[in-house]
Design a protein around this motif. Structure first.
Motif, PDB file in Angstrom:
ATOM      1  N   GLY A 300      50.292  -3.660  61.686  1.00  0.00           N
ATOM      2  CA  GLY A 300      50.962  -2.444  62.126  1.00  0.00           C
ATOM      3  C   GLY A 300      50.037  -1.293  62.439  1.00  0.00           C
ATOM      4  N   LEU A 301      48.768  -1.423  62.113  1.00  0.00           N
ATOM      5  CA  LEU A 301      47.830  -0.312  62.320  1.00  0.00           C
ATOM      6  C   LEU A 301      46.953  -0.509  63.549  1.00  0.00           C
ATOM      7  CD1 LEU A 301      46.668   0.454  58.675  1.00  0.00           C
ATOM      8  CD2 LEU A 301      48.612   1.355  59.943  1.00  0.00           C
ATOM      9  N   GLN A 302      47.352  -1.370  64.466  1.00  0.00           N
ATOM     10  CA  GLN A 302      46.488  -1.662  65.601  1.00  0.00           C
ATOM     11  C   GLN A 302      46.196  -0.422  66.437  1.00  0.00           C
ATOM     12  OE1 GLN A 302      47.461  -5.107  67.902  1.00  0.00           O
ATOM     13  NE2 GLN A 302      46.064  -4.596  69.562  1.00  0.00           N
ATOM     14  N   ALA A 303      47.198   0.401  66.702  1.00  0.00           N
ATOM     15  CA  ALA A 303      46.980   1.567  67.567  1.00  0.00           C
ATOM     16  C   ALA A 303      45.963   2.541  66.975  1.00  0.00           C
ATOM     17  CB  ALA A 303      48.313   2.259  67.856  1.00  0.00           C
ATOM     18  N   PRO A 304      46.128   3.014  65.727  1.00  0.00           N
ATOM     19  CA  PRO A 304      45.119   3.939  65.199  1.00  0.00           C
ATOM     20  C   PRO A 304      43.756   3.299  65.013  1.00  0.00           C
ATOM     21  CG  PRO A 304      46.747   3.398  63.522  1.00  0.00           C
ATOM     22  CD  PRO A 304      47.266   2.871  64.807  1.00  0.00           C
ATOM     23  N   VAL A 305      43.712   2.018  64.678  1.00  0.00           N
ATOM     24  CA  VAL A 305      42.419   1.348  64.509  1.00  0.00           C
ATOM     25  C   VAL A 305      41.719   1.200  65.857  1.00  0.00           C
ATOM     26  CG1 VAL A 305      41.335  -0.849  63.887  1.00  0.00           C
ATOM     27  CG2 VAL A 305      42.998   0.198  62.355  1.00  0.00           C
ATOM     28  N   ASP A 306      42.467   0.895  66.910  1.00  0.00           N
ATOM     29  CA  ASP A 306      41.872   0.818  68.242  1.00  0.00           C
ATOM     30  C   ASP A 306      41.304   2.172  68.655  1.00  0.00           C
ATOM     31  OD1 ASP A 306      42.382  -1.847  68.547  1.00  0.00           O
ATOM     32  OD2 ASP A 306      44.125  -1.602  69.850  1.00  0.00           O
ATOM     33  N   ALA A 307      42.059   3.233  68.366  1.00  0.00           N
ATOM     34  CA  ALA A 307      41.593   4.569  68.722  1.00  0.00           C
ATOM     35  C   ALA A 307      40.315   4.917  67.969  1.00  0.00           C
ATOM     36  CB  ALA A 307      42.688   5.594  68.430  1.00  0.00           C
ATOM     37  N   LEU A 308      40.278   4.609  66.685  1.00  0.00           N
ATOM     38  CA  LEU A 308      39.093   4.903  65.885  1.00  0.00           C
ATOM     39  C   LEU A 308      37.902   4.096  66.376  1.00  0.00           C
ATOM     40  CD1 LEU A 308      37.631   6.158  63.504  1.00  0.00           C
ATOM     41  CD2 LEU A 308      38.617   4.389  62.030  1.00  0.00           C
ATOM     42  N   THR A 309      38.099   2.819  66.679  1.00  0.00           N
ATOM     43  CA  THR A 309      36.998   1.978  67.154  1.00  0.00           C
ATOM     44  C   THR A 309      36.385   2.554  68.420  1.00  0.00           C
ATOM     45  OG1 THR A 309      38.066   0.011  66.208  1.00  0.00           O
ATOM     46  CG2 THR A 309      36.359  -0.359  67.853  1.00  0.00           C
ATOM     47  N   GLY A 310      37.238   2.980  69.359  1.00  0.00           N
ATOM     48  CA  GLY A 310      36.727   3.561  70.599  1.00  0.00           C
ATOM     49  C   GLY A 310      35.958   4.844  70.365  1.00  0.00           C
ATOM     50  N   ARG A 311      36.453   5.677  69.472  1.00  0.00           N
ATOM     51  CA  ARG A 311      35.777   6.944  69.206  1.00  0.00           C
ATOM     52  C   ARG A 311      34.438   6.720  68.515  1.00  0.00           C
ATOM     53  NH1 ARG A 311      40.730  10.278  66.591  1.00  0.00           N
ATOM     54  NH2 ARG A 311      39.161  11.898  66.236  1.00  0.00           N
ATOM     55  N   LEU A 312      34.385   5.747  67.628  1.00  0.00           N
ATOM     56  CA  LEU A 312      33.126   5.456  66.948  1.00  0.00           C
ATOM     57  C   LEU A 312      32.081   4.916  67.910  1.00  0.00           C
ATOM     58  CD1 LEU A 312      34.447   3.859  63.639  1.00  0.00           C
ATOM     59  CD2 LEU A 312      33.166   5.995  63.848  1.00  0.00           C
ATOM     60  N   LEU A 313      32.504   4.016  68.794  1.00  0.00           N
ATOM     61  CA  LEU A 313      31.546   3.469  69.749  1.00  0.00           C
ATOM     62  C   LEU A 313      31.003   4.572  70.653  1.00  0.00           C
ATOM     63  CD1 LEU A 313      30.103   1.005  70.826  1.00  0.00           C
ATOM     64  CD2 LEU A 313      32.020   0.609  72.377  1.00  0.00           C
ATOM     65  N   ALA A 314      31.871   5.477  71.060  1.00  0.00           N
ATOM     66  CA  ALA A 314      31.414   6.585  71.898  1.00  0.00           C
ATOM     67  C   ALA A 314      30.460   7.498  71.138  1.00  0.00           C
ATOM     68  CB  ALA A 314      32.620   7.388  72.397  1.00  0.00           C
ATOM     69  N   ALA A 315      30.717   7.690  69.835  1.00  0.00           N
ATOM     70  CA  ALA A 315      29.918   8.630  69.053  1.00  0.00           C
ATOM     71  C   ALA A 315      28.560   8.071  68.664  1.00  0.00           C
ATOM     72  CB  ALA A 315      30.675   9.040  67.800  1.00  0.00           C
ATOM     73  N   VAL A 316      28.494   6.798  68.244  1.00  0.00           N
ATOM     74  CA  VAL A 316      27.230   6.265  67.726  1.00  0.00           C
ATOM     75  C   VAL A 316      26.561   5.279  68.664  1.00  0.00           C
ATOM     76  CG1 VAL A 316      28.049   6.542  65.355  1.00  0.00           C
ATOM     77  CG2 VAL A 316      28.252   4.306  66.450  1.00  0.00           C
ATOM     78  N   GLY A 317      27.308   4.751  69.633  1.00  0.00           N
ATOM     79  CA  GLY A 317      26.736   3.720  70.469  1.00  0.00           C
ATOM     80  C   GLY A 317      26.371   4.164  71.860  1.00  0.00           C
ATOM     81  N   ALA A 318      26.888   5.310  72.295  1.00  0.00           N
ATOM     82  CA  ALA A 318      26.672   5.727  73.678  1.00  0.00           C
ATOM     83  C   ALA A 318      25.261   6.255  73.881  1.00  0.00           C
ATOM     84  CB  ALA A 318      27.682   6.804  74.061  1.00  0.00           C
ATOM     85  N   ALA A 319      24.694   5.933  75.026  1.00  0.00           N
ATOM     86  CA  ALA A 319      23.411   6.513  75.397  1.00  0.00           C
ATOM     87  C   ALA A 319      23.650   7.920  75.910  1.00  0.00           C
ATOM     88  CB  ALA A 319      22.735   5.649  76.465  1.00  0.00           C
TER      89      ALA A 319
END
Length: 444
Positions: A300-319
């Motif tokens: 049931g938590l797919q939507a918030p977890v997907d949102a968090l995953t995207g934000r984390l990748l943008a924050a720590v993984g983006a060049a």
């Protein structure tokens, strides 16, 4: 009364609690049973998640301390009896029915050698349920290197195997991760030695060379006692040292010195291995794997977890300009990786050394401090120890912003959000909820 299946009802409650920001407290057994009901591909799953069921199965009282779960495929757990030697630990495993033959073959081979693996079919009404159980010495992937340690490695490290089972007291088990590694404290004539035996061999003794390189740069680390032959069998060793680790209480001088040591590590030449693209790909893999497991545990938590995953990748993984030049980092830094003896420190466990953003180690430390004291978590990541760590880091020439520390703390919190389930927390759904909400707070 609702007619929804138990698993769906629990997920609905968790999602509602997420959206409302409430701390829900479903008990571990209810959550485990709901998970088992959602994964009928592993018919023995509930037998290896429940202390009472596993105790009944084994005919003795045990407590499950760690779980490794592969959805729709298998589950492997560590259980513990009273005591502190290897004999107090054991493992149990169950699989999907089509893989049960592997468990049977291992049990048969163990029986032929006089080993201790048992294959148990607990449910006469469901003959496809099979659970294998055995001692540490019969951990199948770890067994060859443990046997080499017994026959050759202990003598090379100045210890003699006991007359009986070589890992029984006075040897004490410090950590056991099934099918991965065993860490034990072994007495010798010159003092205790901490020996780690891993499945993964270090054929070129890279760990030994790294330890020597760190020492040459003045990093406070323990000497490596294992030779290349030990390393080729997954064995590393250091002398026992200190009065505990930095997680054991406030020790401002030690935390400050740990920050200085981290700055010195980051100041070392990263060599040709510094590849920002490879680092980004590795971060993306870790986030994807965590996302997959969390959604399995909490559909049931797919939507918030997907949102968090995207934000984390943008924050720590983006060049980009916000990402600093990659440096050599510890890769798994936290207070329990800092041994202390008064103000003196030693940094340990360099298994995950990589090249990455220098804020990664500091954020990792801060996240683990928050996890240790959730009630004390404030508007920024970490607490008193993190503040002292950052002060020492900056005094030694390191440069870091609080925003970057918070981003990497959120990353570590998300990766660790599976740990309450793996480590059998009494209310792992609520603990996982906290990890993810705290990550969202810090990444906002």
């Amino acid at each position: 009364m609702s007619t929804a299946p138990q698993g769906e009802r629990l997920q609905g409650e968790l999602l509602q609690g997420w959206l409302q920001g409430e701390e829900l407290q479903p008990q571990r057994r209810e959550a485990d049973r709901a998970l088992a009901a959602r994964d009928p591909r592993i018919p023995g799953l509930n037998w290896v998640l429940d202390d009472e069921l596993l105790s009944e199965l084994l005919g003795e009282r045990v407590r499950i301390t760690r779980t490794r779960y592969k959805p729709h495929s298998s589950a492997l757990v560590v259980f513990r009896r009273a005591g502190n030697g290897a004999g107090s630990y054991g493992w149990a495993s169950t699989t999907a029915p089509e893989h049960a033959g592997k468990l049977q073959r291992r049990a048969d081979s163990s029986l032929q050698r006089g080993g201790g693996i048992r294959l148990i079919r607990p449910d006469q009404l469901h003959p496809d349920v099979a659970v294998a159980a055995g001692p540490i010495e019969e951990d199948w992937p770890l067994r060859p290197n443990l046997r080499w340690l017994r026959d050759h490695g202990l003598r090379r490290l100045g210890a003699l195997p006991a007359a009986g089972r070589f890992l029984d007291p006075p040897v004490s088990v410090l950590r056991y991760n099934p099918e991965r590694r065993l860490v034990a404290r072994v007495p010798t004539e010159t003092g205790p030695v901490v020996i780690k035996t891993a499945v993964q061999a270090d054929e070129v003794a890279a760990g030994l060379r790294l330890r020597q390189r760190l020492q040459s740069h003045g990093i406070p680390v323990l000497p490596e006692l294992a030779d290349p032959a030990c390393a080729a069998h997954g064995i590393s060793a250091s002398p026992g040292w200190g009065q505990g680790d930095l997680g054991g209480g406030d020790n401002d001088p030690a935390a400050y010195r740990a920050g200085q040591a981290v700055a010195a590590i980051h100041g070392m030449d990263a060599g040709a291995g510094a590849d920002p693209m490879a680092d980004r790909e590795d971060l993306a893999r870790q986030l994807a794997a965590t996302r997959s497991m969390i959604i399995c545990l909490f559909p049931g938590l797919q939507a918030p977890v997907d949102a968090l995953t995207g934000r984390l990748l943008a924050a720590v993984g983006a060049a980009g300009p916000q990402r600093q030049q990659p440096v050599l980092v510890h890769g798994d830094f936290s207070a329990d990786q800092v041994l202390v003896d008064g103000p003196a420190i030693r940094i340990i466990d360099f298994d995950r050394v990589t090249t990455s953003d220098p804020a990664r180690d500091l954020g990792s430390f801060a996240a683990v401090e928050d996890i240790a004291d959730p009630a004390g978590a404030g508007p920024v990541a970490g607490g008193r120890k993190t503040a002292q760590l950052i002060d020492g880091y900056r005094e030694a020439g390191g440069h870091v912003t609080q925003a970057r520390v918070d981003s990497w703390a959120a990353f570590r919190l998300f990766l660790n959000s599976v740990d309450p389930f793996r480590n059998r927390a009494s209310d792992w759904p609520a603990d996982t909820n906290w990890h993810i909400r705290r990550a969202l707070e810090l990444i906002a």
